[in-house]
Design a protein around this motif. Structure first.
Motif, mmCIF file in Angstrom:
data_model
loop_
_atom_site.group_PDB
_atom_site.id
_atom_site.type_symbol
_atom_site.label_atom_id
_atom_site.label_comp_id
_atom_site.label_asym_id
_atom_site.label_seq_id
_atom_site.Cartn_x
_atom_site.Cartn_y
_atom_site.Cartn_z
ATOM 1 N N GLN A 188 0.825 -1.200 0.000
ATOM 2 C CA GLN A 188 0.000 0.000 0.000
ATOM 3 C C GLN A 188 0.864 1.256 0.000
ATOM 4 O O GLN A 188 1.712 1.435 0.867
ATOM 5 C CB GLN A 188 -0.929 0.020 1.219
ATOM 6 C CG GLN A 188 -1.962 -1.096 1.197
ATOM 7 C CD GLN A 188 -2.895 -1.045 2.392
ATOM 8 O OE1 GLN A 188 -2.545 -0.483 3.430
ATOM 9 N NE2 GLN A 188 -4.073 -1.622 2.254
ATOM 10 N N LEU A 189 0.623 2.111 -0.973
ATOM 11 C CA LEU A 189 1.293 3.407 -1.040
ATOM 12 C C LEU A 189 0.409 4.423 -0.333
ATOM 13 O O LEU A 189 -0.676 4.754 -0.799
ATOM 14 C CB LEU A 189 1.511 3.813 -2.499
ATOM 15 C CG LEU A 189 2.125 5.188 -2.740
ATOM 16 C CD1 LEU A 189 3.520 5.271 -2.129
ATOM 17 C CD2 LEU A 189 2.175 5.495 -4.229
ATOM 18 N N ASN A 190 0.888 4.910 0.816
ATOM 19 C CA ASN A 190 0.076 5.840 1.604
ATOM 20 C C ASN A 190 0.147 7.265 1.092
ATOM 21 O O ASN A 190 -0.855 7.959 1.033
ATOM 22 C CB ASN A 190 0.515 5.799 3.077
ATOM 23 C CG ASN A 190 0.148 4.494 3.739
ATOM 24 O OD1 ASN A 190 -1.023 4.190 3.911
ATOM 25 N ND2 ASN A 190 1.146 3.706 4.089
ATOM 26 N N TRP A 191 1.345 7.714 0.764
ATOM 27 C CA TRP A 191 1.492 9.049 0.196
ATOM 28 C C TRP A 191 2.832 9.193 -0.497
ATOM 29 O O TRP A 191 3.732 8.374 -0.300
ATOM 30 C CB TRP A 191 1.310 10.136 1.253
ATOM 31 C CG TRP A 191 2.156 10.060 2.505
ATOM 32 C CD1 TRP A 191 1.765 9.601 3.721
ATOM 33 C CD2 TRP A 191 3.528 10.485 2.663
ATOM 34 N NE1 TRP A 191 2.798 9.697 4.626
ATOM 35 C CE2 TRP A 191 3.892 10.244 4.008
ATOM 36 C CE3 TRP A 191 4.474 11.044 1.819
ATOM 37 C CZ2 TRP A 191 5.154 10.533 4.506
ATOM 38 C CZ3 TRP A 191 5.744 11.339 2.312
ATOM 39 C CH2 TRP A 191 6.065 11.088 3.648
ATOM 40 N N VAL A 192 2.941 10.222 -1.337
ATOM 41 C CA VAL A 192 4.189 10.492 -2.049
ATOM 42 C C VAL A 192 4.395 11.996 -2.124
ATOM 43 O O VAL A 192 3.438 12.763 -2.251
ATOM 44 C CB VAL A 192 4.178 9.868 -3.460
ATOM 45 C CG1 VAL A 192 3.071 10.457 -4.323
ATOM 46 C CG2 VAL A 192 5.523 10.033 -4.143
ATOM 47 N N ASP A 193 5.634 12.401 -2.002
ATOM 48 C CA ASP A 193 6.004 13.811 -2.056
ATOM 49 C C ASP A 193 7.086 13.972 -3.111
ATOM 50 O O ASP A 193 8.120 13.298 -3.054
ATOM 51 C CB ASP A 193 6.515 14.257 -0.678
ATOM 52 C CG ASP A 193 7.106 15.660 -0.692
ATOM 53 O OD1 ASP A 193 6.540 16.508 -1.386
ATOM 54 O OD2 ASP A 193 8.108 15.886 -0.001
ATOM 55 N N ILE A 227 -3.328 3.254 -1.973
ATOM 56 C CA ILE A 227 -3.377 2.380 -3.138
ATOM 57 C C ILE A 227 -2.897 1.004 -2.722
ATOM 58 O O ILE A 227 -1.802 0.862 -2.181
ATOM 59 C CB ILE A 227 -2.483 2.913 -4.266
ATOM 60 C CG1 ILE A 227 -2.931 4.325 -4.655
ATOM 61 C CG2 ILE A 227 -2.526 1.990 -5.467
ATOM 62 C CD1 ILE A 227 -1.960 5.006 -5.585
ATOM 63 N N ASP A 228 -3.709 -0.004 -2.988
ATOM 64 C CA ASP A 228 -3.344 -1.377 -2.668
ATOM 65 C C ASP A 228 -2.831 -2.059 -3.927
ATOM 66 O O ASP A 228 -3.588 -2.328 -4.850
ATOM 67 C CB ASP A 228 -4.567 -2.127 -2.121
ATOM 68 C CG ASP A 228 -4.191 -3.506 -1.589
ATOM 69 O OD1 ASP A 228 -3.095 -3.996 -1.924
ATOM 70 O OD2 ASP A 228 -4.997 -4.077 -0.840
ATOM 71 N N PHE A 229 -1.530 -2.356 -3.972
ATOM 72 C CA PHE A 229 -0.919 -2.920 -5.164
ATOM 73 C C PHE A 229 -1.107 -4.429 -5.271
ATOM 74 O O PHE A 229 -0.547 -5.062 -6.137
ATOM 75 C CB PHE A 229 0.571 -2.566 -5.219
ATOM 76 C CG PHE A 229 0.801 -1.192 -5.748
ATOM 77 C CD1 PHE A 229 1.094 -0.985 -7.077
ATOM 78 C CD2 PHE A 229 0.683 -0.092 -4.915
ATOM 79 C CE1 PHE A 229 1.288 0.295 -7.567
ATOM 80 C CE2 PHE A 229 0.879 1.185 -5.400
ATOM 81 C CZ PHE A 229 1.182 1.381 -6.735
ATOM 82 N N SER A 230 -1.918 -4.996 -4.409
ATOM 83 C CA SER A 230 -2.264 -6.402 -4.568
ATOM 84 C C SER A 230 -3.514 -6.542 -5.434
ATOM 85 O O SER A 230 -3.928 -7.637 -5.764
ATOM 86 C CB SER A 230 -2.513 -7.048 -3.204
ATOM 87 O OG SER A 230 -3.618 -6.440 -2.560
#
Length: 214
Positions: A161-166, A178-181
């Motif tokens: 899971q991608l929680n956030w990106v900067d 985002i759940d990459f599974s």
């Protein structure tokens, strides 16, 4: 047990000028690699074809060296090897690992070792590392020619899971995890939404800069 996940807003509010200093170090470290390659080409032995792993390793080593020299005497920061893993520990708030990153999905180049999986899944029981700090990844991506840095990012992962990106130097985006599974096509669309949000914010910032708009 799992670690508490630091929010993007809390992460950014604690940084001060550290964010810009890390960005500068990554850019300078890639420039170091370019100088090494130029020197190699000047030896009169023809063009040496360096493998991607070699390039990434040299850039990583220079990032670690520069990060240590920049922050080793900072009151709130500890830098160095944590049970064999180089990192940047800010108080009890977050721990940064430095990696080459894929700009399409913000994945990092990690071997699937037991230790790396513990970091990726935010497990609290990692030898040599305090239990509280959120584990973050700061990475860079290259353009299609592999000769220029395309972007520098901080990503917060919890397993798949991608929680956030900067994105350093532009804007940041925090949205639904985002759940990459799940379905790969849906993952691609979700990541594209993050990138578009960053791009739109950056474009807006440029058009309003210096106009007195707030």
């Amino acid at each position: 047990m799992k670690r508490t996940i630091l929010s993007l807003s809390d992460y950014k509010s604690s940084l001060g000028d550290i964010h810009e200093r890390i960005t500068s170090i990554i850019n300078l470290s890639f420039e170091d690699w370019c100088k090494i390659q130029d020197y190699s080409n000047s030896l009169g032995i023809g063009t040496v074809i360096y493998k991607p792993r070699t390039k990434a390793g040299i850039v990583h080593d220079h990032i670690c060296h520069r990060i240590f020299n920049e922050f080793y005497n900072h009151t709130d920061i500890k830098v160095g090897e944590f049970n064999g893993v180089f990192g940047f520990l800010y108080k009890d708030s977050f721990f940064i690992r430095f990696k080459k990153m894929n700009a399409k999905n913000f994945f990092t180049s990690n071997a699937n070792t037991n230790q790396n999986m513990k970091y990726l899944y935010q497990e609290s029981s990692i030898p040599g590392l305090p239990e509280k700090p959120t584990i973050l990844y700061v990475g860079y991506s290259l353009d299609k020619t592999n000769s220029t840095i395309q972007g520098i990012y901080t990503a917060c992962w919890d397993g798949k899971q991608l929680n956030w990106v900067d994105e350093h130097g532009i804007e940041s985006a925090e949205q639904t995890t985002i759940d990459f599974s799940l379905n790969e096509d849906k993952n691609h669309v979700a990541v594209e939404k993050i990138i578009k949000r960053i791009s739109v914010k950056a474009a807006y910032k440029k058009t309003t800069k210096g106009t007195g708009t707030h």
